[in-house]
Design a protein around this motif. Structure first.
Motif, PDB file in Angstrom:
ATOM      1  N   SER A  30     -25.449-127.199  22.166  1.00 49.71           N
ATOM      2  CA  SER A  30     -26.949-127.139  21.330  1.00 49.71           C
ATOM      3  C   SER A  30     -26.724-126.930  19.842  1.00 49.71           C
ATOM      4  CB  SER A  30     -27.362-125.451  21.647  1.00 49.71           C
ATOM      5  OG  SER A  30     -26.491-124.576  21.261  1.00 49.71           O
ATOM      6  N   SER A  31     -25.561-127.177  19.321  1.00 51.76           N
ATOM      7  CA  SER A  31     -25.378-127.261  17.787  1.00 51.76           C
ATOM      8  C   SER A  31     -25.228-128.732  17.275  1.00 51.76           C
ATOM      9  CB  SER A  31     -24.052-126.415  17.534  1.00 51.76           C
ATOM     10  OG  SER A  31     -22.792-127.132  18.089  1.00 51.76           O
ATOM     11  N   TYR A  32     -25.154-129.734  18.314  1.00 49.29           N
ATOM     12  CA  TYR A  32     -24.964-130.922  17.821  1.00 49.29           C
ATOM     13  C   TYR A  32     -26.611-131.771  17.856  1.00 49.29           C
ATOM     14  CZ  TYR A  32     -20.133-131.054  18.754  1.00 49.29           C
ATOM     15  OH  TYR A  32     -18.793-130.648  18.625  1.00 49.29           O
ATOM     16  N   ALA A  33     -26.600-132.756  16.860  1.00 44.50           N
ATOM     17  CA  ALA A  33     -27.742-133.513  16.677  1.00 44.50           C
ATOM     18  C   ALA A  33     -27.278-134.625  17.922  1.00 44.50           C
ATOM     19  CB  ALA A  33     -27.828-134.400  15.492  1.00 44.50           C
ATOM     20  N   MET A  34     -28.470-135.073  18.405  1.00 41.64           N
ATOM     21  CA  MET A  34     -28.428-135.984  19.746  1.00 41.64           C
ATOM     22  C   MET A  34     -29.151-137.195  19.219  1.00 41.64           C
ATOM     23  SD  MET A  34     -26.393-134.461  21.716  1.00 41.64           S
ATOM     24  CE  MET A  34     -26.365-135.624  23.103  1.00 41.64           C
ATOM     25  N   ILE A  47     -30.418-147.828  16.729  1.00 45.51           N
ATOM     26  CA  ILE A  47     -30.803-146.604  16.844  1.00 45.51           C
ATOM     27  C   ILE A  47     -32.070-146.584  17.713  1.00 45.51           C
ATOM     28  CG2 ILE A  47     -31.711-144.530  15.771  1.00 45.51           C
ATOM     29  CD1 ILE A  47     -29.905-145.090  13.661  1.00 45.51           C
ATOM     30  N   VAL A  48     -32.483-145.866  18.741  1.00 41.93           N
ATOM     31  CA  VAL A  48     -33.614-145.924  19.291  1.00 41.93           C
ATOM     32  C   VAL A  48     -34.461-144.528  19.129  1.00 41.93           C
ATOM     33  CG1 VAL A  48     -34.819-145.575  21.769  1.00 41.93           C
ATOM     34  CG2 VAL A  48     -32.709-147.051  21.255  1.00 41.93           C
ATOM     35  N   THR A  49     -33.517-143.442  19.167  1.00 48.32           N
ATOM     36  CA  THR A  49     -34.231-142.190  18.728  1.00 48.32           C
ATOM     37  C   THR A  49     -33.349-140.833  18.228  1.00 48.32           C
ATOM     38  OG1 THR A  49     -36.043-140.480  19.156  1.00 48.32           O
ATOM     39  CG2 THR A  49     -34.797-141.266  20.922  1.00 48.32           C
ATOM     40  N   THR A  50     -33.617-140.227  17.553  1.00 48.56           N
ATOM     41  CA  THR A  50     -32.574-139.119  17.216  1.00 48.56           C
ATOM     42  C   THR A  50     -33.412-137.691  17.129  1.00 48.56           C
ATOM     43  OG1 THR A  50     -32.918-139.408  14.793  1.00 48.56           O
ATOM     44  CG2 THR A  50     -31.067-140.725  15.937  1.00 48.56           C
ATOM     45  N   TRP A  51     -32.445-136.661  17.407  1.00 46.69           N
ATOM     46  CA  TRP A  51     -33.086-135.383  17.225  1.00 46.69           C
ATOM     47  C   TRP A  51     -32.060-134.551  16.606  1.00 46.69           C
ATOM     48  CZ3 TRP A  51     -35.533-132.382  21.935  1.00 46.69           C
ATOM     49  CH2 TRP A  51     -36.121-131.428  21.390  1.00 46.69           C
ATOM     50  N   SER A  52     -32.221-133.939  15.312  1.00 46.16           N
ATOM     51  CA  SER A  52     -31.549-133.483  14.721  1.00 46.16           C
ATOM     52  C   SER A  52     -31.447-131.901  15.102  1.00 46.16           C
ATOM     53  CB  SER A  52     -31.828-133.357  13.151  1.00 46.16           C
ATOM     54  OG  SER A  52     -32.833-132.642  12.698  1.00 46.16           O
ATOM     55  N   GLY A  53     -32.326-131.453  15.925  1.00 48.50           N
ATOM     56  CA  GLY A  53     -32.521-129.970  16.126  1.00 48.50           C
ATOM     57  C   GLY A  53     -33.818-129.595  15.398  1.00 48.50           C
ATOM     58  N   ARG A  54     -34.300-130.170  14.355  1.00 51.15           N
ATOM     59  CA  ARG A  54     -35.333-129.904  13.687  1.00 51.15           C
ATOM     60  C   ARG A  54     -36.631-131.155  13.654  1.00 51.15           C
ATOM     61  NH1 ARG A  54     -33.804-127.486   7.869  1.00 51.15           N
ATOM     62  NH2 ARG A  54     -32.651-129.576   7.980  1.00 51.15           N
ATOM     63  N   ASP A  55     -35.713-132.207  13.321  1.00 49.12           N
ATOM     64  CA  ASP A  55     -36.624-133.427  13.091  1.00 49.12           C
ATOM     65  C   ASP A  55     -36.216-134.353  14.298  1.00 49.12           C
ATOM     66  OD1 ASP A  55     -35.984-132.816   9.835  1.00 49.12           O
ATOM     67  OD2 ASP A  55     -37.831-132.375  10.909  1.00 49.12           O
ATOM     68  N   THR A  56     -37.095-135.244  14.663  1.00 47.79           N
ATOM     69  CA  THR A  56     -36.981-136.304  15.485  1.00 47.79           C
ATOM     70  C   THR A  56     -37.422-137.744  14.785  1.00 47.79           C
ATOM     71  OG1 THR A  56     -37.735-134.910  17.433  1.00 47.79           O
ATOM     72  CG2 THR A  56     -37.932-137.512  17.699  1.00 47.79           C
ATOM     73  N   ALA A  57     -36.821-138.609  14.918  1.00 45.94           N
ATOM     74  CA  ALA A  57     -36.903-139.857  14.207  1.00 45.94           C
ATOM     75  C   ALA A  57     -36.856-141.220  15.381  1.00 45.94           C
ATOM     76  CB  ALA A  57     -35.972-140.337  13.278  1.00 45.94           C
ATOM     77  N   THR A  58     -37.805-141.880  15.378  1.00 43.09           N
ATOM     78  CA  THR A  58     -37.911-142.867  16.441  1.00 43.09           C
ATOM     79  C   THR A  58     -38.095-144.409  15.685  1.00 43.09           C
ATOM     80  OG1 THR A  58     -38.965-141.316  18.017  1.00 43.09           O
ATOM     81  CG2 THR A  58     -39.031-143.795  18.658  1.00 43.09           C
ATOM     82  N   ALA A  59     -37.463-145.154  16.710  1.00 39.03           N
ATOM     83  CA  ALA A  59     -37.547-146.625  15.980  1.00 39.03           C
ATOM     84  C   ALA A  59     -38.728-147.073  16.309  1.00 39.03           C
ATOM     85  CB  ALA A  59     -36.459-147.594  16.632  1.00 39.03           C
ATOM     86  N   TYR A 105     -26.601-138.637   9.219  1.00 36.28           N
ATOM     87  CA  TYR A 105     -25.926-138.421  10.755  1.00 36.28           C
ATOM     88  C   TYR A 105     -24.431-139.164  10.762  1.00 36.28           C
ATOM     89  CZ  TYR A 105     -30.452-137.149  12.763  1.00 36.28           C
ATOM     90  OH  TYR A 105     -31.695-136.593  13.074  1.00 36.28           O
ATOM     91  N   VAL A 106     -23.510-138.313  11.585  1.00 36.58           N
ATOM     92  CA  VAL A 106     -22.216-138.651  11.467  1.00 36.58           C
ATOM     93  C   VAL A 106     -22.269-138.524  13.173  1.00 36.58           C
ATOM     94  CG1 VAL A 106     -19.719-138.567  11.317  1.00 36.58           C
ATOM     95  CG2 VAL A 106     -21.406-138.187   9.185  1.00 36.58           C
ATOM     96  N   TRP A 107     -22.038-139.588  13.792  1.00 37.10           N
ATOM     97  CA  TRP A 107     -21.830-139.610  15.320  1.00 37.10           C
ATOM     98  C   TRP A 107     -20.711-139.625  15.699  1.00 37.10           C
ATOM     99  CZ3 TRP A 107     -26.496-138.223  17.145  1.00 37.10           C
ATOM    100  CH2 TRP A 107     -27.543-138.762  16.329  1.00 37.10           C
ATOM    101  N   THR A 108     -20.069-138.607  16.373  1.00 42.81           N
ATOM    102  CA  THR A 108     -18.647-138.386  16.732  1.00 42.81           C
ATOM    103  C   THR A 108     -18.478-138.566  18.262  1.00 42.81           C
ATOM    104  OG1 THR A 108     -18.772-136.566  15.304  1.00 42.81           O
ATOM    105  CG2 THR A 108     -16.861-136.412  16.736  1.00 42.81           C
ATOM    106  N   TYR A 109     -19.295-138.484  19.082  1.00 40.76           N
ATOM    107  CA  TYR A 109     -19.271-138.516  20.484  1.00 40.76           C
ATOM    108  C   TYR A 109     -19.939-139.614  20.992  1.00 40.76           C
ATOM    109  CZ  TYR A 109     -16.389-134.508  19.521  1.00 40.76           C
ATOM    110  OH  TYR A 109     -15.549-133.369  19.053  1.00 40.76           O
TER     111      TYR A 109
END
Length: 120
Positions: A30-34, A47-59, A105-109
């Motif tokens: 739950s602590s990770y952005a996805m 990138i298709v779409t991201t969710w920081s936990g607060r904000d969503t961004a979509t292509a 964003y830093v994508w680790t996994y």
């Protein structure tokens, strides 16, 4: 350490829908952005779409058709894809990461990917 496993890809006709799932291991999910990404043959990963936990961004290319959601109780992120088009054909990947203090964003996994093929 987080391990990600995507599922739900397949072959669908244009105009159809698919829901991709990304199951994550680890108690700190739950602590990770996805995010969801895709890579079509001969093209770079995008990138298709991201969710920081607060904000969503979509292509722009999928806005209004694709939606990201997450169920922290199930350690799973979803990508609902509606009104699919042949140009959506790609390998879809989910990723987990963090958002820096600068909002980057830093994508680790990364997951192994799941193929989505949309026929015309």
């Amino acid at each position: 350490q987080v391990q990600l496993v995507e599922s739900g890809g397949g072959l669908v006709q244009a105009g159809g829908s698919l829901r991709l799932s990304c199951a994550a291991s680890g108690r700190t999910f739950s602590s990770y952005a996805m995010g969801w990404f895709r890579q079509a043959p001969g093209k770079e990963r995008e990138i298709v779409t991201t969710w920081s936990g607060r904000d969503t961004a979509t292509a722009d290319s999928v806005k209004g058709r694709f939606t990201i959601s997450r169920d922290n109780a199930k350690n799973t992120v979803y990508l609902q894809m509606n009104s699919l088009k042949p140009e959506d054909t790609a390998v879809y990947y989910c990723a987990a990461g963090v958002v820096t203090s600068r909002g980057e964003y830093v994508w680790t996994y990364w997951g192994q990917g799941t193929q989505v093929t949309v026929s015309s």
